[in-house]
Design a protein around this motif. Sequence first.
Motif, mmCIF file in Angstrom:
data_model
loop_
_atom_site.group_PDB
_atom_site.id
_atom_site.type_symbol
_atom_site.label_atom_id
_atom_site.label_comp_id
_atom_site.label_asym_id
_atom_site.label_seq_id
_atom_site.Cartn_x
_atom_site.Cartn_y
_atom_site.Cartn_z
ATOM 1 N N LEU A 176 -15.098 46.509 -6.989
ATOM 2 C CA LEU A 176 -13.975 46.179 -6.659
ATOM 3 C C LEU A 176 -12.651 44.924 -6.557
ATOM 4 N N SER A 177 -13.848 44.025 -6.739
ATOM 5 C CA SER A 177 -13.392 42.491 -6.878
ATOM 6 C C SER A 177 -13.149 42.258 -7.993
ATOM 7 N N ASP A 178 -13.449 42.994 -8.874
ATOM 8 C CA ASP A 178 -13.160 42.665 -10.331
ATOM 9 C C ASP A 178 -12.166 43.499 -10.850
ATOM 10 N N SER A 179 -11.726 44.641 -10.042
ATOM 11 C CA SER A 179 -10.355 45.994 -10.637
ATOM 12 C C SER A 179 -9.529 46.131 -9.940
ATOM 13 N N VAL A 236 -6.911 48.169 -9.911
ATOM 14 C CA VAL A 236 -6.841 49.682 -9.915
ATOM 15 C C VAL A 236 -8.437 49.882 -8.554
ATOM 16 N N GLY A 237 -9.066 49.668 -8.896
ATOM 17 C CA GLY A 237 -10.226 50.192 -8.081
ATOM 18 C C GLY A 237 -9.984 49.853 -6.413
ATOM 19 N N VAL A 238 -8.885 48.647 -5.678
ATOM 20 C CA VAL A 238 -8.783 48.604 -4.504
ATOM 21 C C VAL A 238 -8.042 48.380 -4.428
ATOM 22 N N ALA A 239 -6.830 49.263 -5.779
ATOM 23 C CA ALA A 239 -5.512 49.786 -5.043
ATOM 24 C C ALA A 239 -6.084 51.805 -4.749
ATOM 25 N N ALA A 240 -6.875 52.179 -5.553
ATOM 26 C CA ALA A 240 -7.581 53.390 -4.846
ATOM 27 C C ALA A 240 -7.906 53.725 -4.296
ATOM 28 N N TRP A 241 -9.015 52.609 -3.430
ATOM 29 C CA TRP A 241 -9.835 52.657 -2.634
ATOM 30 C C TRP A 241 -9.274 52.120 -1.310
ATOM 31 N N ILE A 242 -8.050 51.274 -1.166
ATOM 32 C CA ILE A 242 -7.344 51.414 -0.359
ATOM 33 C C ILE A 242 -6.140 52.912 0.318
ATOM 34 N N ILE A 243 -5.311 53.245 -0.973
ATOM 35 C CA ILE A 243 -4.161 54.307 -0.774
ATOM 36 C C ILE A 243 -4.847 55.566 -0.166
ATOM 37 N N GLU A 244 -5.650 55.796 -0.951
ATOM 38 C CA GLU A 244 -7.116 57.042 -0.325
ATOM 39 C C GLU A 244 -7.111 56.891 1.384
ATOM 40 N N TYR A 283 -5.471 41.663 -0.140
ATOM 41 C CA TYR A 283 -6.688 41.865 -0.445
ATOM 42 C C TYR A 283 -7.109 41.101 -1.653
ATOM 43 N N TRP A 284 -6.587 41.647 -3.095
ATOM 44 C CA TRP A 284 -6.770 40.889 -4.213
ATOM 45 C C TRP A 284 -6.351 39.258 -4.036
ATOM 46 N N VAL A 285 -4.960 39.233 -4.176
ATOM 47 C CA VAL A 285 -4.775 37.856 -3.901
ATOM 48 C C VAL A 285 -6.156 36.576 -3.591
ATOM 49 N N THR A 286 -7.201 37.427 -2.689
ATOM 50 C CA THR A 286 -7.440 36.677 -1.555
ATOM 51 C C THR A 286 -9.009 36.742 -2.562
ATOM 52 N N ASN A 287 -8.764 37.644 -3.152
ATOM 53 C CA ASN A 287 -10.513 37.862 -3.318
ATOM 54 C C ASN A 287 -11.701 38.780 -2.042
ATOM 55 N N THR A 288 -10.902 39.312 -0.958
ATOM 56 C CA THR A 288 -11.559 39.572 0.002
ATOM 57 C C THR A 288 -11.813 40.643 0.526
ATOM 58 N N ILE A 289 -11.652 41.731 -0.793
ATOM 59 C CA ILE A 289 -11.996 43.314 -0.760
ATOM 60 C C ILE A 289 -13.402 43.309 0.174
ATOM 61 N N GLY A 290 -14.502 43.055 -1.528
ATOM 62 C CA GLY A 290 -15.640 42.373 -0.758
ATOM 63 C C GLY A 290 -16.054 42.213 0.743
ATOM 64 N N SER A 291 -15.834 40.686 1.256
ATOM 65 C CA SER A 291 -16.397 40.421 2.205
ATOM 66 C C SER A 291 -15.885 41.044 3.469
ATOM 67 N N SER A 292 -14.384 41.714 3.400
ATOM 68 C CA SER A 292 -13.668 42.527 4.236
ATOM 69 C C SER A 292 -14.946 43.964 4.418
ATOM 70 N N THR A 293 -15.702 44.535 3.430
ATOM 71 C CA THR A 293 -16.665 45.768 3.536
ATOM 72 C C THR A 293 -17.705 45.625 4.909
ATOM 73 N N SER A 340 -21.841 50.249 4.819
ATOM 74 C CA SER A 340 -22.864 49.902 6.294
ATOM 75 C C SER A 340 -24.335 50.143 5.610
ATOM 76 N N THR A 341 -24.655 50.141 3.933
ATOM 77 C CA THR A 341 -25.251 49.541 3.619
ATOM 78 C C THR A 341 -25.659 48.731 2.609
ATOM 79 N N LYS A 342 -24.686 49.291 1.962
ATOM 80 C CA LYS A 342 -25.649 48.107 0.503
ATOM 81 C C LYS A 342 -23.829 47.478 -0.159
ATOM 82 N N PRO A 343 -22.744 46.977 0.739
ATOM 83 C CA PRO A 343 -21.752 46.968 1.038
ATOM 84 C C PRO A 343 -21.525 45.688 -0.361
ATOM 85 N N GLN A 344 -22.739 44.552 -0.855
ATOM 86 C CA GLN A 344 -22.715 43.928 -1.690
ATOM 87 C C GLN A 344 -22.108 44.637 -3.306
#
Length: 383
Positions: free
Chosen positions: A253-256, A258-266, A294-304, A243-247
């Motif tokens: 997350l967009s570069d990893s 593993v980061g996307v997986a960890a962020w989501i599965i938690e 999220y990964w194949v579309t590179n939308t983890i950043g834009s979704s936040t 809500s404050t610093k999504p960028q």
Amino acid sequence: MAIKPFHIHVSDDILNDLQYRLQHVRLPDQLEDSGWERGTDINFLKSLLSYWRDHYDWRAQESKLNNFSQFHCDIDGIDVHFVHERGKGPNPMPIILTHGWPDSYLRYQKIIPLLTDPASYGGNPEDAFDVIVPSLPGFGFSSRPTKPGFNNYSVSQMWAKLMTQELGYTKFAAAGGDIGSGVTRYLAASNPELLFGIHLTDVGIIRSLMTSQDTELTQEEQQYKKNASAWVANEGGYMSIQSTKPQTLAYGLSDSPVGVAAWIIEKLRAWSDCKGDLSQRYSQDELLTHIMIYWVTNTIGSSTQMYYENSHSLPPLGHIEVPTGMAIFPADIVLPPKSWAERNLNIIRWTTMPAGGHFTAMEEPEALANDIRAFYRPMRMEN
């Protein structure tokens, strides 16, 4: 832009790049015996990464997803991806289902056939729906916004255009959870004449109750205030960041993968009715397919970015007159007080489910489908 058929096909370059990244992972340390206490458990993650690298078959999952009738259509500058499955019954009612975060349109993957073809699942063909499931702007196969302003309200106006101007429905049903609940409520508040009713599985965090004096609240609402405050303090860090610093978050997350997986599965573990064991609710293929969207579309950043927009640009939401059904799942994040819901929504059905958490259609698709059918059944004479 006219509606165009859409078929998922991720390039080999993207998949090869992912494989390279999974073969060259650098993991952090984890304190002994800390488990999930401080975030995603490293041992669970290692096991999932091993399966992802050596056994997961995206092409097989891609083929399954392409069994749905999918389309793209430009609405307000966004190339909106959506599933549109026609109902198998004498007079299907159109319904638009809106997902949230960190899921995607796959939230409704299991429930689509239950709603379009109830007779094949022990139901009545007269309860059939035409099911429309769009991907939110910046999520999955919808395009990413290039300008600010895409919040729950603006998306609700996009959905109204999709359903009426593009798909030609004059009146329809709407349902959703998480962000999808907010979009659905704004749709009801701003375009009540278009809706038979709305069906919700949550109402998000009720900020007005959290900032109210206890003397103004019912006992149930006072307990909600305590529960919600504790949840935000212990579990709401992701929400504060997004809500404050999504960028800033987006770069890592967009570069990893593993980061996307960890962020989501938690979140999937914490918010599902799985008692700390993800395998009770999801297979490894299910978990990874959600992550892959999220990964194949590179939308983890834009979704936040949706969190930022909803925190900074969302207009107030007034009382909703449209008939409303609520299905409450016991392991959901913070259960809304019925007294608040009845003051702010036109509640005509309130169902407390025996099991299930936040990801309702993924966890308990049959129960949710049955409740949606039952809620809209009396309204079909208008259809």
